[in-house]
Motif scaffolding. Structure first.
Motif, PDB file in Angstrom:
ATOM      1  N   ALA A 105      29.195 -23.914  10.028  1.00 36.43           N
ATOM      2  CA  ALA A 105      28.852 -22.935   8.960  1.00 36.43           C
ATOM      3  C   ALA A 105      27.685 -23.484   8.321  1.00 36.43           C
ATOM      4  O   ALA A 105      27.077 -22.495   7.356  1.00 36.43           O
ATOM      5  N   LEU A 106      27.156 -24.577   8.518  1.00 38.02           N
ATOM      6  CA  LEU A 106      25.916 -25.025   7.809  1.00 38.02           C
ATOM      7  C   LEU A 106      24.659 -25.022   8.448  1.00 38.02           C
ATOM      8  O   LEU A 106      23.720 -25.178   7.860  1.00 38.02           O
ATOM      9  N   ALA A 107      25.024 -24.342   9.615  1.00 36.50           N
ATOM     10  CA  ALA A 107      23.607 -23.742  10.009  1.00 36.50           C
ATOM     11  C   ALA A 107      24.002 -22.536  10.982  1.00 36.50           C
ATOM     12  O   ALA A 107      24.178 -22.471  12.465  1.00 36.50           O
ATOM     13  N   LEU A 108      24.308 -21.548  10.465  1.00 34.97           N
ATOM     14  CA  LEU A 108      24.789 -20.217  11.072  1.00 34.97           C
ATOM     15  C   LEU A 108      23.717 -19.742  12.026  1.00 34.97           C
ATOM     16  O   LEU A 108      22.530 -19.705  11.975  1.00 34.97           O
ATOM     17  N   PRO A 109      24.462 -19.595  13.331  1.00 32.96           N
ATOM     18  CA  PRO A 109      23.623 -18.864  14.336  1.00 32.96           C
ATOM     19  C   PRO A 109      23.305 -17.404  14.198  1.00 32.96           C
ATOM     20  O   PRO A 109      23.693 -16.953  15.122  1.00 32.96           O
ATOM     21  N   VAL A 110      22.741 -16.948  12.983  1.00 36.05           N
ATOM     22  CA  VAL A 110      22.510 -15.638  12.827  1.00 36.05           C
ATOM     23  C   VAL A 110      21.273 -15.409  12.248  1.00 36.05           C
ATOM     24  O   VAL A 110      20.660 -16.459  11.695  1.00 36.05           O
ATOM     25  N   GLY A 111      20.643 -14.148  12.254  1.00 35.60           N
ATOM     26  CA  GLY A 111      19.589 -13.931  11.671  1.00 35.60           C
ATOM     27  C   GLY A 111      19.507 -14.030  10.155  1.00 35.60           C
ATOM     28  O   GLY A 111      20.905 -14.058   9.625  1.00 35.60           O
ATOM     29  N   ASP A 112      18.462 -13.627   9.434  1.00 33.87           N
ATOM     30  CA  ASP A 112      18.418 -13.589   8.062  1.00 33.87           C
ATOM     31  C   ASP A 112      18.875 -12.135   7.467  1.00 33.87           C
ATOM     32  O   ASP A 112      18.088 -11.175   8.258  1.00 33.87           O
ATOM     33  N   GLY A 113      19.587 -12.120   6.601  1.00 35.44           N
ATOM     34  CA  GLY A 113      19.689 -10.820   5.741  1.00 35.44           C
ATOM     35  C   GLY A 113      20.620  -9.704   6.790  1.00 35.44           C
ATOM     36  O   GLY A 113      20.386  -8.605   6.550  1.00 35.44           O
ATOM     37  N   ILE A 114      21.223  -9.911   7.731  1.00 38.09           N
ATOM     38  CA  ILE A 114      21.590  -9.062   8.541  1.00 38.09           C
ATOM     39  C   ILE A 114      23.504  -8.543   8.310  1.00 38.09           C
ATOM     40  O   ILE A 114      23.779  -7.623   8.740  1.00 38.09           O
ATOM     41  N   PHE A 115      23.846  -9.427   7.263  1.00 37.09           N
ATOM     42  CA  PHE A 115      25.343  -8.861   6.916  1.00 37.09           C
ATOM     43  C   PHE A 115      25.423  -8.336   5.579  1.00 37.09           C
ATOM     44  O   PHE A 115      24.582  -8.572   4.623  1.00 37.09           O
ATOM     45  N   ASP A 116      26.199  -7.403   5.247  1.00 38.44           N
ATOM     46  CA  ASP A 116      26.577  -6.690   4.207  1.00 38.44           C
ATOM     47  C   ASP A 116      27.604  -7.543   3.227  1.00 38.44           C
ATOM     48  O   ASP A 116      27.476  -7.351   2.048  1.00 38.44           O
ATOM     49  N   GLY A 117      28.439  -8.458   3.827  1.00 41.01           N
ATOM     50  CA  GLY A 117      29.373  -9.179   3.314  1.00 41.01           C
ATOM     51  C   GLY A 117      29.669 -10.400   3.908  1.00 41.01           C
ATOM     52  O   GLY A 117      29.549 -10.504   5.252  1.00 41.01           O
ATOM     53  N   ILE A 118      30.240 -11.501   3.459  1.00 41.36           N
ATOM     54  CA  ILE A 118      30.513 -12.716   3.963  1.00 41.36           C
ATOM     55  C   ILE A 118      32.004 -12.840   3.106  1.00 41.36           C
ATOM     56  O   ILE A 118      32.158 -13.063   2.046  1.00 41.36           O
TER      57      ILE A 118
END
Length: 231
Positions: A105-118
């Motif tokens: 969770a401290l280095a999320l393997p996802v791109g920037d700005g791709i989620f609407d919610g967490i």
């Protein structure tokens, strides 16, 4: 996990201990949760999904997804969900159709700005750095995206707080010992010491770029839901 007489681990030692603990308790994690909360955790998660406040069909990342409780609630609400957890054991025990990722969770393997919610359920006290966690959440959310964090709390009323303290510190480890792993569930109440005061958590979220922060405490006050909007 450390014995009650030993200091709580920090840094890399804490990260390794938490991962090992959740791997060990994964097979009976859901059962113990239902028993020790008298089923209240189900309602807390549903309220967390409602409090997230994103439109149906939104793309949501559930951090520290565990066995998939919040993933299922999010999918029921009509969202597209991805779950992430550091524990391979938890992901193997997961009961959800959502795609799952093994990751930090401290280095999320996802791109920037791709989620609407967490969303994140009962995991703030288990990470090594809340500042890094909140920064990663902000990075992965689009501007205007929402976060909903479900975590333990102490009831505000004195008589409820006293009863909760006895139950959390004395009874929960016994339930965990009977149904799963006593050492792990002895760590659970001790781990609350990792969680800063509410005002400090909110200050960290503001520093990470969140505003419109709100805290709700569902009855009887043993849990809190912190929400905010990515600026």
């Amino acid at each position: 996990m450390p014995s009650p007489e030993e200091p709580l681990p920090e840094g890399a030692e804490k990260a390794a201990a938490v991962r090992s603990m959740f791997d060990a308790i994964a097979p009976r994690y859901d059962l113990v949760n239902r028993v020790m909360t008298f089923g209240l955790d189900v309602g807390w998660r549903r309220r967390t999904v409602r409090s997230l406040g994103v439109a149906r069909g939104s793309r949501v990342l559930d951090i520290a997804c565990g066995t998939g409780d919040l993933c299922r609630a999010l999918r029921t609400a009509g969202h597209t969900v991805i779950g992430l957890d550091v524990s391979e054991g938890m992901l193997r025990a997961a009961k959800t159709d959502a795609p799952l990722i093994l990751g930090d969770a401290l280095a999320l393997p996802v791109g920037d700005g791709i989620f609407d919610g967490i969303t994140c359920g009962f995991a703030l006290r288990n990470v090594v750095s809340l500042e890094r966690l909140f920064a990663e959440m902000a990075r992965a959310l689009r501007p205007g995206g929402r976060v909903a964090l479900l975590e333990v709390a102490r009831p505000e009323r004195a008589w409820l707080r006293a009863g909760h303290s006895i139950y959390f510190n004395k009874v929960v480890p016994r339930i965990g010992g009977l149904l799963s792993d006593r050492a792990a569930y002895s760590y659970l109440p001790r781990s609350a010491a990792y969680l800063p005061e509410r005002a400090e958590v909110l200050a960290m979220l503001r520093a990470a770029g969140f505003n419109y922060l709100e805290v709700k405490t569902p009855p009887p006050g043993a849990a809190q839901i912190i929400t905010g909007t990515r600026s």
